[in-house]
Motif scaffolding. Structure first.
Motif, PDB file in Angstrom:
ATOM      1  N   TRP B  21       9.072  -8.629   3.182  1.00 26.62           N
ATOM      2  CA  TRP B  21       7.741  -8.144   2.855  1.00 26.62           C
ATOM      3  C   TRP B  21       7.474  -6.779   3.495  1.00 26.62           C
ATOM      4  O   TRP B  21       8.022  -6.457   4.552  1.00 26.62           O
ATOM      5  CB  TRP B  21       6.686  -9.114   3.377  1.00 26.62           C
ATOM      6  N   ALA B  22       6.588  -6.040   2.849  1.00 25.03           N
ATOM      7  CA  ALA B  22       6.062  -4.833   3.491  1.00 25.03           C
ATOM      8  C   ALA B  22       5.229  -5.279   4.691  1.00 25.03           C
ATOM      9  O   ALA B  22       4.595  -6.335   4.653  1.00 25.03           O
ATOM     10  CB  ALA B  22       5.188  -4.056   2.507  1.00 25.03           C
ATOM     11  N   SER B  23       5.248  -4.495   5.733  1.00 32.40           N
ATOM     12  CA  SER B  23       4.469  -4.846   6.918  1.00 32.40           C
ATOM     13  C   SER B  23       2.980  -4.660   6.621  1.00 32.40           C
ATOM     14  O   SER B  23       2.608  -3.938   5.684  1.00 32.40           O
ATOM     15  CB  SER B  23       4.859  -3.940   8.086  1.00 32.40           C
ATOM     16  N   PRO B  24       2.127  -5.315   7.397  1.00 30.23           N
ATOM     17  CA  PRO B  24       0.679  -5.099   7.193  1.00 30.23           C
ATOM     18  C   PRO B  24       0.305  -3.625   7.264  1.00 30.23           C
ATOM     19  O   PRO B  24      -0.539  -3.161   6.484  1.00 30.23           O
ATOM     20  CB  PRO B  24       0.042  -5.890   8.340  1.00 30.23           C
ATOM     21  N   ILE B  27       1.098  -2.047   3.982  1.00 25.39           N
ATOM     22  CA  ILE B  27       0.117  -2.421   2.951  1.00 25.39           C
ATOM     23  C   ILE B  27      -1.177  -1.638   3.151  1.00 25.39           C
ATOM     24  O   ILE B  27      -1.761  -1.102   2.194  1.00 25.39           O
ATOM     25  CB  ILE B  27      -0.182  -3.941   3.012  1.00 25.39           C
ATOM     26  N   ARG B  28      -1.596  -1.564   4.404  1.00 23.68           N
ATOM     27  CA  ARG B  28      -2.827  -0.799   4.664  1.00 23.68           C
ATOM     28  C   ARG B  28      -2.637   0.667   4.307  1.00 23.68           C
ATOM     29  O   ARG B  28      -3.530   1.320   3.771  1.00 23.68           O
ATOM     30  CB  ARG B  28      -3.252  -0.959   6.126  1.00 23.68           C
ATOM     31  N   ARG B  30      -0.714   1.836   2.014  1.00 29.78           N
ATOM     32  CA  ARG B  30      -0.762   1.948   0.550  1.00 29.78           C
ATOM     33  C   ARG B  30      -2.214   1.911   0.064  1.00 29.78           C
ATOM     34  O   ARG B  30      -2.610   2.648  -0.823  1.00 29.78           O
ATOM     35  CB  ARG B  30       0.038   0.795  -0.070  1.00 29.78           C
ATOM     36  N   GLY B  31      -2.997   1.026   0.686  1.00 32.51           N
ATOM     37  CA  GLY B  31      -4.407   0.942   0.328  1.00 32.51           C
ATOM     38  C   GLY B  31      -5.152   2.235   0.650  1.00 32.51           C
ATOM     39  O   GLY B  31      -6.001   2.691  -0.110  1.00 32.51           O
ATOM     40  N   ARG B  34      -4.281   4.752  -1.929  1.00 32.56           N
ATOM     41  CA  ARG B  34      -5.016   4.472  -3.158  1.00 32.56           C
ATOM     42  C   ARG B  34      -6.456   4.968  -3.037  1.00 32.56           C
ATOM     43  O   ARG B  34      -7.009   5.511  -3.972  1.00 32.56           O
ATOM     44  CB  ARG B  34      -5.039   2.962  -3.431  1.00 32.56           C
ATOM     45  N   ARG B  35      -7.024   4.755  -1.875  1.00 34.44           N
ATOM     46  CA  ARG B  35      -8.410   5.170  -1.687  1.00 34.44           C
ATOM     47  C   ARG B  35      -8.540   6.684  -1.773  1.00 34.44           C
ATOM     48  O   ARG B  35      -9.460   7.223  -2.365  1.00 34.44           O
ATOM     49  CB  ARG B  35      -8.927   4.677  -0.334  1.00 34.44           C
ATOM     50  N   GLY B  61     -14.771   7.330   0.066  1.00 34.06           N
ATOM     51  CA  GLY B  61     -14.712   5.899   0.306  1.00 34.06           C
ATOM     52  C   GLY B  61     -14.915   5.503   1.749  1.00 34.06           C
ATOM     53  O   GLY B  61     -15.376   4.417   2.035  1.00 34.06           O
ATOM     54  N   ARG B  63     -13.600   4.636   5.724  1.00 34.09           N
ATOM     55  CA  ARG B  63     -12.692   3.611   6.186  1.00 34.09           C
ATOM     56  C   ARG B  63     -13.361   2.265   6.120  1.00 34.09           C
ATOM     57  O   ARG B  63     -14.533   2.133   6.426  1.00 34.09           O
ATOM     58  CB  ARG B  63     -12.272   3.892   7.622  1.00 34.09           C
ATOM     59  N   PRO B  64     -12.627   1.249   5.730  1.00 28.17           N
ATOM     60  CA  PRO B  64     -13.222  -0.068   5.795  1.00 28.17           C
ATOM     61  C   PRO B  64     -13.564  -0.383   7.242  1.00 28.17           C
ATOM     62  O   PRO B  64     -12.837   0.010   8.149  1.00 28.17           O
ATOM     63  CB  PRO B  64     -12.128  -0.984   5.260  1.00 28.17           C
ATOM     64  N   GLY B  65     -14.625  -1.076   7.390  1.00 27.20           N
ATOM     65  CA  GLY B  65     -15.011  -1.406   8.753  1.00 27.20           C
ATOM     66  C   GLY B  65     -16.100  -0.487   9.261  1.00 27.20           C
ATOM     67  O   GLY B  65     -16.839  -0.826  10.165  1.00 27.20           O
TER      68      GLY B  65
END
Lengths: 163, 284
Positions: B21-24, B27-28, B30-31, B34-35, B61, B63-65
């Motif tokens: 798997w891709a590491s967390p 993935i973040r 990549r997200g 995308r943003r 957008g 940062r989330p959080g």
């Protein structure tokens, strides 16, 4: 929500998600691509997704949409060929799983989604109805017909018992 | 007692092989990418409006959080002409527009209306999460078939804005996804067209696993300042048009019947899209 919480969510749910996506796509590599893309989109919208009661349902819905979109596109191309490109990150599953996946791909998309959500994601009929936006009776019908179609494709007997 | 099918389904995936798997963090990442490059959905007008207010310091957008950005003012969009229900006037467009400043948002009126496609079509709500052809050209780059040049222009902060609209009328009618994006200049929008065109040419035939795609540019220069009409499959046509600093893209998926792909409809929608953009923005 902070990155560690997202990380925990991703690490804890991705294998479940992979099973569902694999059942929908019929290709482990493709399923993993789809799932990882869905998690990336979850992070992209994490503030919103994290606030949901069931973020996993959101990721699964997105993964299914991506999978169906890619699958539809592939089907709509001039031809679809099995090609092997790049280094696979997963070994192929056993032949029983492969047979089941092949059968799943042989049934209509709506029935397949219902089957996957019910049997593999463990969702109730009511939850599937809410998740897919159809009536419970429709879900039951899809499950029943989907199972009959699967049984035919796998040449096994089936019964109906959806509450 | 569970029947055979249930037992098989219940045990599905129990033997799933170990996967890499891709590491967390990946993935973040990549997200985040995308943003940053996202030109789809996410209340573009609101984002662009905030961007106008907040200036270049705003990051698309956020940062989330972080706390959700609060809109405190609306941008001062000056003249936004009213549109007739059917855009019948095709703007007169001359040579490629100069790189004039483009400093407005994309208003809703700049988008195609459902009736522009047919009386039966409706605007679909919700965010469109399906793939577009960039999935294929992205694969093409990953396979080393195309180096991605000329590079895609970056969306550059406050002046950028984007909207997307899906127009549909059931399984038996053409499904239209339109994206309209305002770039900072006609030059940037032109660079995008050049980038996409190179992608279609370098990735004219792409094979990857189960995907086999052929792109064919079947018409150019039929609308706006620059235009491409691309056949992606027997039932999928892509229309890319630049109008000054505004770029619009139409993805038309036709019903799965032989000969359903309607090139004339695609070009007609391109004309209507240009008319809508010209009437609702300062692009023309």
């Amino acid at each position: 929500m902070s990155p560690p919480v997202f990380d925990e969510f991703y690490l804890g749910s991705r294998q479940r998600m992979l099973r569902c996506a694999y059942a929908v796509t019929g290709d482990v590599q493709e399923a993993q691509d789809v799932v990882q893309e869905a998690y990336a989109r979850a992070w992209q919208n994490w503030r919103k997704v994290a606030a949901y009661d069931d973020p996993e349902a959101w990721v699964r819905t997105v993964a299914f949409r991506i999978a169906v979109s890619r699958w539809r596109r592939a089907r709509s191309m001039f031809t679809a060929h099995r090609r092997h490109g790049g280094e696979p990150s997963a070994a192929p599953p056993d032949e029983n799983t492969v047979a089941l996946v092949a059968a799943l791909r042989g049934i209509p998309e709506a029935q397949r989604t219902a089957i996957v959500l019910h049997h593999i994601a463990g969702r109730s009929v009511a939850e599937i109805a809410a998740e897919t936006g159809v009536a419970e009776g429709t879900v039951k019908a899809r499950l029943s017909r989907g199972r009959q179609a699967l049984a035919h494709l796998l040449s096994t007997e089936t019964g109906n018992s959806y509450a | 007692m569970r029947d055979d099918i249930s037992q098989q389904l219940d045990g599905f995936g129990a033997d799933m092989p170990a996967t890499t798997w891709a590491s967390p963090a990946e993935i973040r990442g990549r997200g985040e990418r995308r943003r940053r490059v996202r030109t789809v959905g996410m209340t573009a007008a609101g984002v662009a409006a905030l961007a106008v207010v907040a200036g270049a310091a705003f990051v698309l957008g956020g940062r989330p959080g972080e706390p959700a950005p609060t809109l405190t003012a609306r941008p001062s969009i000056t003249v936004v002409p009213q549109l007739s229900p059917s855009p019948s006037v095709r703007p007169r467009l001359t040579s490629p527009s100069p790189a004039v400043p483009f400093d407005t948002v994309i208003p809703l009126d700049a988008m195609l209306r459902a009736a522009d496609v047919s009386p039966a079509h409706r605007v679909q709500g919700g965010e469109y999460l399906g793939e577009n052809y960039r999935y294929v050209t992205g694969l093409c780059q990953e396979k080393g078939q195309w180096d991605g040049k000329p590079v895609r222009p970056q969306l550059s902060g406050a002046r950028d804005s984007s909207r997307q609209r899906v127009l549909a009328a059931g399984q038996d009618a053409v499904h239209v996804v339109q994206q309209v994006t305002g770039y900072g200049s006609a030059r940037s929008a032109g660079e995008l067209i050049a980038h996409e065109r190179a992608g279609f040419e370098h990735c004219a035939v792409l094979d990857h696993r189960e995907t086999h795609v052929e792109f064919e540019i079947i018409a150019t220069g039929f609308a706006g300042d620059e235009a491409l009409l691309v056949r992606m499959s027997p039932r999928t046509l892509l229309v890319l048009v630049r109008v000054g600093a505004v770029y619009t893209e139409l993805s038309l998926t036709f019903p799965a019947t032989p000969g359903a792909a309607d090139v004339a409809l695609a070009q007609d929608l391109a004309d209507k899209a240009v008319a809508r953009i010209c009437a609702a923005t300062t692009a023309c």
